[in-house]
Design a protein around this motif. Structure first.
Motif, mmCIF file in Angstrom:
data_model
loop_
_atom_site.group_PDB
_atom_site.id
_atom_site.type_symbol
_atom_site.label_atom_id
_atom_site.label_comp_id
_atom_site.label_asym_id
_atom_site.label_seq_id
_atom_site.Cartn_x
_atom_site.Cartn_y
_atom_site.Cartn_z
ATOM 1 N N ARG A 1 0.691 -1.198 0.179
ATOM 2 C CA ARG A 1 -0.130 0.129 -0.023
ATOM 3 C C ARG A 1 1.042 1.135 0.133
ATOM 4 O O ARG A 1 1.851 1.374 0.734
ATOM 5 N N ASN B 1 -3.143 5.637 -0.768
ATOM 6 C CA ASN B 1 -4.706 4.927 -1.166
ATOM 7 C C ASN B 1 -4.351 3.992 -2.265
ATOM 8 O O ASN B 1 -5.461 3.478 -2.498
ATOM 9 N N SER B 2 -3.217 3.586 -2.776
ATOM 10 C CA SER B 2 -3.154 2.808 -3.745
ATOM 11 C C SER B 2 -2.521 1.357 -3.382
ATOM 12 O O SER B 2 -1.642 1.461 -2.306
ATOM 13 N N ASP C 1 -4.837 -0.433 -7.912
ATOM 14 C CA ASP C 1 -5.656 -1.254 -6.967
ATOM 15 C C ASP C 1 -5.279 -2.760 -7.434
ATOM 16 O O ASP C 1 -6.360 -3.499 -7.676
#
Length: 424
Positions: free
Chosen positions: A342, A345-346, A369
């Motif tokens: 991570r 937020n990716s 993602d």
């Protein structure tokens, strides 16, 4: 969609086969070193149900080691004597040509020959009579032959993948060719299906189903559709992984409180605990020699990849860069770890060279993602799930990230891929 990553994040925070719509393969990127190869249309392939030459070209291009050269309508088959100087003038290093002929008994005779244009020599060929339904498999086997002859490594195009789709309020476990085509249904359920894992002989798939309103591990025969429960203990049963000899399954169980790693025989018996900690230990995967299990644990404060001997003992941390690393997968030679990290937020697919102490992770994708990486059995490609164009899709990538193939589903969101073994 409920996935392994959702479950990990939540935890760390507190039948028979039928046809399915095909994928469309989109390839991008440029490899560092590629063999220019020409593969003209096979003679009479337009009379067959599959375009053999197109399948072979796509397989080889997806590998990252080959660059198909436009042949401009050149006509030749396996009986030809190519003018090597003309092909060299087209900057072709290798040439493959063949034919397709329907036999009186309904089968299809598929033949081809491979030439080394640079040396002006033949490299062999094959002939096989197959059922029309197996023409795609025949094409994949031709690509495997060419790949091995020209690289020295075994090809993986005739292997299979498994994955989970969601659409219309249902979850479906599917099996397909390695390029995502020819998909067939193994299981339909209104409840989530996650964590499919191939047995080493390719005959069974283990997976987690929530159809009884709790996580239960099953193993299912791929051909017959017959299945058997492996782990249905009190609490959660998740993240199955087969040992290389197929005799043992590792899984995460909470039957004794907390989520810990357990080993059991392939039929679910002889259950023994492998890890004992106050942390969550999950997502086990075996090394190719069966001596080590890699897994994810938050015992250090955040999820990281660790390893432990299958016989038990001390636990060793493997990943250090980043504060959130999950979903480990190990290449067949044991040199490369693939996992998801991570970054803000990716969620990004990365690899780590385990053979070089102090090596730094390499990022392979530009998507945000990524999840569920799984190595091809020759260790040269990784399949993973991600999100692109507003849809969940499957991708393959070479280990350097230069060549990616997007397997685009036109009917459903696609997650949880796992690459099957040799031996089909």
């Amino acid at each position: 969609m409920l996935t392994r990553r959702n479950l990990i994040a939540a935890g760390l925070a507190g039948t028979s086969l039928g046809a399915f719509a095909q994928f469309r393969v989109e390839i991008s990127g440029v490899g560092a070193t590629q063999v220019p190869i020409a593969i003209p249309r096979f003679r009479d392939e337009d009379k067959a149900a599959q375009q053999i030459s197109a399948i072979v070209r796509a397989d080889l291009e997806r590998s990252g080691f080959f660059r198909p050269v436009e042949v401009n309508g050149a006509a030749l088959d396996e009986t030809a004597r190519p003018a090597m100087s003309e092909w060299r003038a087209r900057s072709v290093d290798a040439l493959a040509a063949g034919s397709v002929q329907r036999l009186a008994d309904g089968r299809v005779d598929v033949r081809f020959k491979l030439w080394d244009v640079v040396k002006g020599s033949e490299l062999g060929g094959q002939a096989s009579a197959v059922d029309p339904a197996d023409l795609r498999l025949a094409a994949h086997r031709i690509a495997d032959y060419i790949y091995e002859k020209l690289t020295g490594d075994k090809g993986v195009f005739s292997t299979r993948i498994a994955y989970v789709t969601r659409g219309g309020g249902r979850y479906t476990l599917r099996v397909a060719d390695s390029d995502g085509e020819g998909g067939q249904v193994a299981l339909n359920s209104p409840e989530p299906i996650i964590s499919p894992a191939w047995s080493p002989d390719g005959r069974e798939l283990a997976y987690v189903s929530f159809e009884s309103q709790k996580a239960v591990i099953y193993a299912q025969d791929v051909m017959s559709g017959k299945r058997r429960p492996i782990a249905n203990f009190r609490g959660s049963n998740s993240a199955p992984a087969w040992s290389p000899d197929g005799g043992t399954i590792a899984a995460t169980l909470s039957r004794e409180g907390g989520s810990q790693l357990f080993l059991m025989d392939r039929n679910g018996g002889n259950v023994r605990r492998l890890t004992s900690s106050s942390a969550i230990d999950t997502e086990p995967c075996f090394s190719a020699d069966g001596r080590t299990i890699y897994f994810v644990s938050d015992r250090g404060g955040g999820p990281q990849v660790y390893r432990v001997a299958t016989g038990g003992g001390g636990v060793e941390r493997v990943t250090f860069a980043g504060s959130y690393n999950i979903s480990p997968a190990i290449s067949a030679d044991g040199r490369t770890l693939a996992y998801v990290t991570r970054q803000g937020n990716s969620f990004k697919l990365q690899t780590l060279d385990l053979s070089t102490p102090g090596s730094q992770p390499a990022s392979l994708t530009d998507t945000s993602d990524d999840e569920s990486p799984s190595f091809a059995p020759n260790g040269k490609l990784i399949i993973y799930a991600t999100r692109a164009g507003g849809r969940d899709v499957l991708m393959t990538t070479t280990l350097d990230g230069r060549i990616k193939a997007r397997l685009v589903s036109t009917t459903a969101d696609v997650r949880e891929p796992t690459w099957g073994p040799y031996g089909r």
